[in-house]
Scaffold this motif. Structure first.
Motif, PDB file in Angstrom:
ATOM      1  N   ILE A 200       0.820  -1.351   0.232  1.00  0.00           N
ATOM      2  CA  ILE A 200       0.105   0.195   0.242  1.00  0.00           C
ATOM      3  C   ILE A 200       0.804   1.060   0.227  1.00  0.00           C
ATOM      4  O   ILE A 200       1.959   1.179   1.129  1.00  0.00           O
ATOM      5  N   VAL A 201       0.851   2.300  -1.439  1.00  0.00           N
ATOM      6  CA  VAL A 201       1.399   3.573  -0.768  1.00  0.00           C
ATOM      7  C   VAL A 201       0.754   4.926  -1.271  1.00  0.00           C
ATOM      8  O   VAL A 201       0.956   5.397  -0.730  1.00  0.00           O
TER       9      VAL A 201
ATOM     10  N   TYR B 273       0.940  -0.869 -10.736  1.00  0.00           N
ATOM     11  CA  TYR B 273      -0.007  -0.223  -9.462  1.00  0.00           C
ATOM     12  C   TYR B 273      -1.827  -1.108  -9.856  1.00  0.00           C
ATOM     13  O   TYR B 273      -1.882  -0.824 -11.296  1.00  0.00           O
ATOM     14  N   THR B 274      -1.757  -0.892  -9.019  1.00  0.00           N
ATOM     15  CA  THR B 274      -3.558  -1.531  -9.256  1.00  0.00           C
ATOM     16  C   THR B 274      -3.861  -0.785  -8.275  1.00  0.00           C
ATOM     17  O   THR B 274      -3.946  -0.752  -6.998  1.00  0.00           O
ATOM     18  N   TYR B 275      -4.927  -0.096  -8.859  1.00  0.00           N
ATOM     19  CA  TYR B 275      -6.172   0.879  -7.932  1.00  0.00           C
ATOM     20  C   TYR B 275      -7.724   0.176  -7.048  1.00  0.00           C
ATOM     21  O   TYR B 275      -8.187   0.054  -8.665  1.00  0.00           O
ATOM     22  N   ILE B 276      -7.708   0.098  -5.865  1.00  0.00           N
ATOM     23  CA  ILE B 276      -8.465  -0.452  -5.882  1.00  0.00           C
ATOM     24  C   ILE B 276     -10.073   0.194  -4.603  1.00  0.00           C
ATOM     25  O   ILE B 276      -8.900   1.228  -3.582  1.00  0.00           O
TER      26      ILE B 276
ATOM     27  N   ILE C 221      -7.414   2.344  -2.839  1.00  0.00           N
ATOM     28  CA  ILE C 221      -6.130   2.359  -2.078  1.00  0.00           C
ATOM     29  C   ILE C 221      -4.419   2.060  -3.537  1.00  0.00           C
ATOM     30  O   ILE C 221      -5.290   1.487  -4.588  1.00  0.00           O
ATOM     31  N   THR C 222      -3.616   2.639  -3.659  1.00  0.00           N
ATOM     32  CA  THR C 222      -3.114   2.353  -4.590  1.00  0.00           C
ATOM     33  C   THR C 222      -1.708   1.179  -3.873  1.00  0.00           C
ATOM     34  O   THR C 222      -1.459   1.482  -3.357  1.00  0.00           O
ATOM     35  N   LEU C 223      -2.096   0.044  -4.501  1.00  0.00           N
ATOM     36  CA  LEU C 223      -0.924  -0.906  -4.663  1.00  0.00           C
ATOM     37  C   LEU C 223       0.205  -0.599  -4.967  1.00  0.00           C
ATOM     38  O   LEU C 223      -0.523  -0.993  -6.834  1.00  0.00           O
ATOM     39  N   GLU C 224       1.157  -1.343  -5.200  1.00  0.00           N
ATOM     40  CA  GLU C 224       2.528  -1.225  -5.863  1.00  0.00           C
ATOM     41  C   GLU C 224       3.078  -2.258  -5.709  1.00  0.00           C
ATOM     42  O   GLU C 224       2.765  -3.038  -4.622  1.00  0.00           O
TER      43      GLU C 224
END
Length: 86
Positions: A24-25, A68-71, A32-35
């Motif tokens: 989580i960045v 990156y994934t945005y959730i 939430i932005t996941l790297e």
């Protein structure tokens, strides 16, 4: 969430096949932005679930090694920190 899980590697489950792993960045405006990095999350390759709308063979897929994934936070059913030894 910002206080407890920011900059930590987590698994996120959103139901059905929707499962994500990354660090989580950011967590802003309910997103939430996941790297992630393929080697870091333990996958040597990524195979899309469906490719029916694309007329390309698997050998032509462009596989990214990081990104990156945005959730949306309201779509998350469960989230937990990943043991670094996994």
């Amino acid at each position: 969430m910002k206080d407890n899980l920011m900059n930590k590697k987590v698994d996120i489950y959103c139901g059905g096949p929707d499962y994500f792993r990354g660090t989580i960045v950011d967590c802003t405006d309910g997103v939430i932005t996941l790297e992630w990095n393929i080697k870091e999350i333990g996958y040597e390759h990524v195979i899309p679930q469906t490719v029916t709308k694309y007329d390309i063979s698997p050998s032509e897929w462009e596989i990214k090694e990081e990104g990156y994934t945005y959730i949306m936070v309201d779509k998350i059913l469960a989230i937990w920190e990943v043991d670094q030894q996994i």
